[in-house]
Design an enzyme around this catalytic site. Sequence first.
Site, PDB file in Angstrom:
ATOM      1  N   LYS A  63       1.253  -1.749   0.143  1.00  9.28           N
ATOM      2  CA  LYS A  63       0.433   0.107  -0.208  1.00  9.28           C
ATOM      3  C   LYS A  63       0.706   1.019   0.059  1.00  9.28           C
ATOM      4  O   LYS A  63       0.827   2.322  -0.608  1.00  9.28           O
ATOM      5  CB  LYS A  63      -1.183  -0.220   0.962  1.00  9.28           C
ATOM      6  N   ASP A  99     -10.065   2.265   2.553  1.00  8.99           N
ATOM      7  CA  ASP A  99     -10.119   1.298   4.169  1.00  8.99           C
ATOM      8  C   ASP A  99     -10.836   2.381   5.244  1.00  8.99           C
ATOM      9  O   ASP A  99     -12.203   2.142   4.998  1.00  8.99           O
ATOM     10  CB  ASP A  99      -8.499   1.302   4.335  1.00  8.99           C
TER      11      ASP A  99
END
Length: 264
Positions: A63, A99
Site C-alpha cells: 500500500k 479503507d
Amino acid sequence: MNLFAIYGNPVHHSKSPLMHNYAFQKLGVDACYTRILLEDGSSLKNDFFARKLQGANVTVPHKEAAFIACDEVRGFAKTVGVVNTLILEEGKLIGYNTDADGFMFAMQSFNAPIRSILVLGAGGTAKALVTKFLEESIDVTVINRSKKRLQAFTTLSCKTDTWDTFIPKSYDLVLNTTSAGLEDDALPAPIELLKQVCKNTRFAADAIYGKETPFLKLVKSYNLPNIDGEAMLVGQGVLANIHFTHNTFNPKEIEKHLFKALTF
Ligand code: NDP
C-alpha cells in the site's frame, strides 16, 4: 472488456475478485477482476500499465509502494500516505484510500450518529481509522496492551491509555482493531474491563472477519448491535467499485451485491 485486479503478497486469500466480479455481473458492467501476486512493490506501476488495467486494489504489503507509484493521490490517501485503490485516468495513475471511508460507510448501518469511539489496539489499522475519526470530529480514546505504540496516537491528540490506566466512560462505539481472536481465542483486553465497556456502549465493531471472535461473542451477549470486519471489507469494496465504475451506480446497490458474493 475492462480489466481490474488486486495486487498483494500473499493475495490468494483475497475476497476482492469474488466481490467485484459478482457486482460487475449484476450491474451489467463489461469487466473482469483478477488477482496478481506481486513480489516487488516498485514494479507495481509498470505491471499495471503492461497489463492494460483500468483500475486495481492494493493490499499488504504494497500500500505504501502504491502511494509512491501514483501520478496523483487524492483525498484521505494523501493524509495517511497509503493507497489501496488505483484508477487509470487520462493515461495517469490516480490513487485513493477507501479503507477508512469504507468503515465510515459500514457504520451507516447503525442508523445513528457516532460521536465517540473507544478503539482497542494501536496498530496500522487503528492509526488509519483514528486519523479518519478525528477528521470527522469524533471523540476518540485508544487503549492498547502495551504503551509503545500509543505514542503515535498521543501525537494525533486523542486520549490514550494502557489497560492499567484506563477508566471506562460511555461511548457510542467500541471497535476492536487488535489481532486478538484472529488465530487464537484471546479477548482484546481483560474481560472485566470489556464487561465495563459493554455496559456503557451503544454499538460494537470488530475489524477481524471470517470468524466470530471472542470479542464479538462478548458484545453479542450484551445485545450490542454490531458489525464485523466483513462490513469493513465490503465498505472499502463499495467505494473502490464506485471509482472503477465512475460513479454510475447507487452505493447501496453495490453493497448488496458485494455482501451477497461473500455468501458463496
Ligand atoms: P498490527 O500488527 O499493526 O497491530 C496489532 C494490534 O493488536 C496492536 O495494537 C497489538 O498490541 C494488538 N494485539 C495483538 N495481539 C493482542 C492480544 N492478544 N491482546 C491484545 N492486543 C493484541 O495489525 P493491523 O492493524 O494491521 O491489523 C489488526 C487487525 O485488523 C487484524 O486482525 C486484521 O486482520 C484486521 N484488519 C481487517 C481489515 C478489514 O477489511 N476487515 C483491514 C485491515 C486489517 P501491542 O502493541 O501491545 O502488540
